[in-house]
Design a protein around this motif. Structure first.
Motif, PDB file in Angstrom:
ATOM      1  N   TYR A 238     -18.180 -16.915  -8.776  1.00 16.39           N
ATOM      2  CA  TYR A 238     -18.297 -15.666  -8.040  1.00 16.39           C
ATOM      3  C   TYR A 238     -17.593 -15.803  -6.702  1.00 16.39           C
TER       4      TYR A 238
ATOM      5  N   THR B 170     -31.609 -17.064 -16.678  1.00 17.86           N
ATOM      6  CA  THR B 170     -31.616 -17.196 -15.219  1.00 17.86           C
ATOM      7  C   THR B 170     -30.405 -17.965 -14.732  1.00 17.86           C
ATOM      8  N   GLN B 171     -29.672 -17.361 -13.783  1.00 18.27           N
ATOM      9  CA  GLN B 171     -28.512 -18.037 -13.204  1.00 18.27           C
ATOM     10  C   GLN B 171     -28.921 -18.716 -11.899  1.00 18.27           C
TER      11      GLN B 171
ATOM     12  N   PHE C 162     -27.527 -20.676  -8.546  1.00 15.37           N
ATOM     13  CA  PHE C 162     -26.311 -20.728  -7.760  1.00 15.37           C
ATOM     14  C   PHE C 162     -26.202 -22.018  -6.959  1.00 15.37           C
TER      15      PHE C 162
ATOM     16  N   GLN D  10     -32.224 -10.067 -12.191  1.00 13.31           N
ATOM     17  CA  GLN D  10     -32.670 -11.122 -11.287  1.00 13.31           C
ATOM     18  C   GLN D  10     -32.722 -10.588  -9.858  1.00 13.31           C
TER      19      GLN D  10
ATOM     20  N   PHE E  53     -32.555 -12.099  -5.948  1.00 16.18           N
ATOM     21  CA  PHE E  53     -32.137 -13.258  -5.174  1.00 16.18           C
ATOM     22  C   PHE E  53     -32.428 -12.999  -3.698  1.00 16.18           C
TER      23      PHE E  53
ATOM     24  N   GLN F 141     -30.733 -14.263  -0.176  1.00 18.57           N
ATOM     25  CA  GLN F 141     -29.685 -15.030   0.493  1.00 18.57           C
ATOM     26  C   GLN F 141     -30.141 -15.290   1.924  1.00 18.57           C
TER      27      GLN F 141
ATOM     28  N   GLN G 262     -27.247 -19.484   1.417  1.00 20.75           N
ATOM     29  CA  GLN G 262     -27.705 -19.958   0.118  1.00 20.75           C
ATOM     30  C   GLN G 262     -28.337 -18.829  -0.681  1.00 20.75           C
ATOM     31  N   LEU G 263     -27.944 -18.703  -1.944  1.00 24.38           N
ATOM     32  CA  LEU G 263     -28.524 -17.713  -2.842  1.00 24.38           C
ATOM     33  C   LEU G 263     -29.654 -18.364  -3.621  1.00 24.38           C
TER      34      LEU G 263
ATOM     35  N   ASN H 205     -32.746 -18.016  -6.237  1.00 25.02           N
ATOM     36  CA  ASN H 205     -33.294 -17.191  -7.300  1.00 25.02           C
ATOM     37  C   ASN H 205     -34.787 -16.963  -7.076  1.00 25.02           C
TER      38      ASN H 205
ATOM     39  N   TYR I   3     -36.517 -13.898 -12.471  1.00 23.71           N
ATOM     40  CA  TYR I   3     -35.785 -13.436 -13.653  1.00 23.71           C
ATOM     41  C   TYR I   3     -36.737 -12.471 -14.331  1.00 23.71           C
TER      42      TYR I   3
ATOM     43  N   PHE J 199     -30.860  -9.452  -2.957  1.00 23.64           N
ATOM     44  CA  PHE J 199     -29.972  -8.869  -3.961  1.00 23.64           C
ATOM     45  C   PHE J 199     -30.700  -8.691  -5.285  1.00 23.64           C
TER      46      PHE J 199
ATOM     47  N   LEU K  46     -23.304 -10.878 -14.554  1.00 25.60           N
ATOM     48  CA  LEU K  46     -24.205 -10.326 -13.557  1.00 25.60           C
ATOM     49  C   LEU K  46     -23.449  -9.363 -12.655  1.00 25.60           C
TER      50      LEU K  46
ATOM     51  N   PHE L  20     -23.999  -7.292  -9.194  1.00 22.03           N
ATOM     52  CA  PHE L  20     -24.883  -7.306  -8.043  1.00 22.03           C
ATOM     53  C   PHE L  20     -24.920  -5.953  -7.343  1.00 22.03           C
TER      54      PHE L  20
END
Lengths: 112, 109
Positions: free
Chosen positions: A35, A100-101, A103, B33, B35, B37, B42-43, B45, B48, B86, B97, B99
């Motif tokens: 991304y 689930t992704q 990062f 999902q 998220f 940030q 840093q993203l 999670n 889900y 997000f 994905l 966003f």
């Protein structure tokens, strides 16, 4: 597990130079995603792989960008030649079965 | 392609307050999902949650897939909750994905 690992964390280069970003996905994950995040365009998917095979590269901006995944534990995103408009944060993510992704910390690229 | 709209775009809270963040999407999804940030980029999670309700500490999320929206609840907010939230969705059978633009949350002490 160490999570998704990206290197370098920061990269500053001059216009026209080649840039290579690296990613190690979470062990056992079969999907890998690249991304890009910019203020103007937000987070956008560039390309993703399933079992090391590129599935969708429709988000790759142009031919200057290329990505490879030679094995299940390593991927690269290359920009050649780089341009100032490529400046962004590049994220790698991985998932198992497309769920689930997770990062990585991202690589902040600045092209002067 | 699928549209993902998040609201409100910005939110300022006093520490200890509760909040609800909303995500609307324009088509059916196989994956959703949330998220966070953080200020360092840093993203992280959070959930889900393609459907149903989940809770993790002070955070919970609900997705009503038939009505195409998801909600993220933050209770007893803390300054460390500040950042951008997000929502991201995967439509159909692929794994891409998409966003939303994010919700910027600032929690003041």
């Amino acid at each position: 597990d160490a999570g998704v690992i990206q290197s370098p964390r920061h990269e500053v280069t001059e216009m026209g130079q080649e840039v290579t970003l690296r990613c190690k996905p979470i062990s056992g994950h079969d999907y890998l995603f690249w991304y890009r995040q910019t203020m103007m365009r937000g987070l956008e998917l560039l390309i993703y792989f399933n079992n090391n095979v590129p599935i969708d590269d429709s988000g790759m901006p142009e031919d200057r960008f290329s990505a490879k995944m030679p094995n299940a534990s390593f991927s690269t995103l290359k920009i050649q030649p780089s341009e100032p408009r490529d400046s962004a944060v590049y994220f790698c993510a991985s998932s198992f079965l497309g769920n689930t992704q997770y990062f990585g910390p991202g690589t902040r690229l600045t092209v002067l | 392609g699928i549209q993902v709209e998040q609201s409100p775009p910005d939110l300022i809270l006093q520490e200890g307050a509760n909040s609800t963040l909303r995500c609307n999407f324009s088509d059916s999804v196989n994956n959703l999902q949330w998220f966070h940030q953080n200020p360092w980029g840093q993203l992280i999670n959070l959930f889900y949650i393609p459907s149903g309700t989940k809770q993790n500490g002070r955070l919970s999320a609900t997705t009503v897939a038939t009505e195409r929206y998801s909600l993220l609840y933050i209770s007893s907010s803390q300054t460390t909750d500040s950042g951008v939230y997000f929502c991201a969705v995967v439509p159909g059978a692929n794994s891409k994905l998409t966003f939303g633009k994010g919700i910027t949350l600032s929690v003041r002490p």
